[in-house]
Motif scaffolding. Structure first.
Motif, PDB file in Angstrom:
ATOM      1  N   GLU A 194     -84.616 -24.912  34.906  1.00  0.00           N
ATOM      2  CA  GLU A 194     -85.857 -24.473  35.548  1.00  0.00           C
ATOM      3  C   GLU A 194     -86.696 -23.701  34.539  1.00  0.00           C
ATOM      4  N   SER A 246     -89.537 -21.200  34.342  1.00  0.00           N
ATOM      5  CA  SER A 246     -90.275 -20.281  35.206  1.00  0.00           C
ATOM      6  C   SER A 246     -90.660 -19.012  34.464  1.00  0.00           C
ATOM      7  N   TYR A 289     -92.062 -26.909  29.786  1.00  0.00           N
ATOM      8  CA  TYR A 289     -92.516 -27.083  31.165  1.00  0.00           C
ATOM      9  C   TYR A 289     -92.893 -28.549  31.418  1.00  0.00           C
ATOM     10  N   GLN A 296     -82.058 -18.524  32.944  1.00  0.00           N
ATOM     11  CA  GLN A 296     -81.845 -19.089  34.278  1.00  0.00           C
ATOM     12  C   GLN A 296     -80.550 -18.586  34.889  1.00  0.00           C
ATOM     13  N   GLN A 304     -88.331 -17.996  41.225  1.00  0.00           N
ATOM     14  CA  GLN A 304     -89.627 -18.358  41.807  1.00  0.00           C
ATOM     15  C   GLN A 304     -90.399 -19.243  40.825  1.00  0.00           C
ATOM     16  N   PRO A 305     -91.018 -20.306  41.300  1.00  0.00           N
ATOM     17  CA  PRO A 305     -91.744 -21.206  40.401  1.00  0.00           C
ATOM     18  C   PRO A 305     -93.055 -20.596  39.929  1.00  0.00           C
ATOM     19  N   ILE A 306     -93.536 -21.084  38.804  1.00  0.00           N
ATOM     20  CA  ILE A 306     -94.859 -20.691  38.320  1.00  0.00           C
ATOM     21  C   ILE A 306     -95.865 -21.758  38.745  1.00  0.00           C
TER      22      ILE A 306
END
Length: 260
Positions: A137, A139, A147, A210, A220-222
């Motif tokens: 992930e 983030s 990304y 992570q 939490q995602p960006i």
């Protein structure tokens, strides 16, 4: 008097990129030297796992690439002891044998003419994350060069010494620059040695972050648009070259024999 305070972000980014092009010159290391430096940089960056892992760079000759000799650790690689091999892993220059697992590199180079360097390692945090069968992930701003650019292979196909694994891994990677391989490790496929080296370091740091974040709560995602913006801002050839030069200076202080 300030004359840039009214400018928009896009124009400021464009100006900064242009200024980097003017300001920074990078050392004229040969391909062999850059690959050897990468081996030492990644050793210092925690990518060492005994004799596991391969770091390769596409050679100028068709269907050839450089790789390390089986039996040597990343901390023992020099510009002169690298091997030149063909797609069938037959040695064209150098002594010894390559790692048989290099076979899946041949498949990726065939599928991706844009790729000039492949790094496959089993660093502690990326390998630990791979045991959970969850994707990497992205983030955090620092990790945004990856990304939207990391694939995930959930089903482990076994040790990658056969053509089957080459087909599976190259297909799973697709057009992305990186992939997390479950129960295995990480892989980066980039357009240059410098870019691959910097991304490999970032991959391991992202995996470590992570695991720490997952232990504390829910990641939490960006916002996707901002993630893509950061990806494109950080992942430029000049920034990769400048970043690589920094890591190379560190490696040369610790490993003065690397260019021999």
């Amino acid at each position: 008097m300030a004359d840039t305070m009214h400018l928009g972000k896009d124009e400021l980014i464009a100006r900064a990129k242009a200024e980097m092009q003017r300001q920074f010159e990078t050392p004229d290391w040969s391909l062999r030297e850059r690959l050897a430096l990468t081996c030492r940089i990644l050793f210092d960056g925690g990518h060492d796992s005994g004799l596991a892992g391969q770091i390769t760079a596409r050679a100028p000759e068709p269907d050839r690439y450089f790789t390390q000799r089986l039996g040597l650790g990343f901390d023992e690689i020099t510009a002169s002891n690298l091997l030149l091999v063909d797609e069938d892993l037959r040695v064209q220059e150098g002594g010894g044998m390559p790692n048989p697992a290099n076979r899946f590199h041949s498949w990726i180079y065939r599928a991706r003419p844009d790729v000039n360097c492949i790094i496959h390692t089993h660093p502690l945090h990326a390998a630990s994350l791979s045991m959970l069968e969850v994707p990497l992930e992205i983030s955090h701003m620092d990790n945004c060069p990856l990304y939207g650019d990391v694939a995930f292979l959930k089903d482990w196909p076994g040790v990658p010494v056969g053509n089957e694994e080459g087909e599976i891994i190259s297909a799973a990677l697709g057009a992305k620059r990186a992939i997390l391989l479950s129960h295995h490790g990480m892989l980066v496929a980039a357009g240059s040695v410098e870019e691959a080296c910097v991304l490999a370091l970032q991959f391991e740091r992202a995996a470590r972050m992570q695991l720490l974040a997952m232990a504390a709560g829910k990641i939490q995602p960006i916002p996707p648009a901002l993630g893509r913006e950061a990806h494109d801002w950080i992942l430029t050839p000049k920034r990769s070259q400048v970043g690589f030069s920094y890591y190379a200076r560190r490696a040369l202080r610790a490993h003065p024999d690397v260019l021999s």
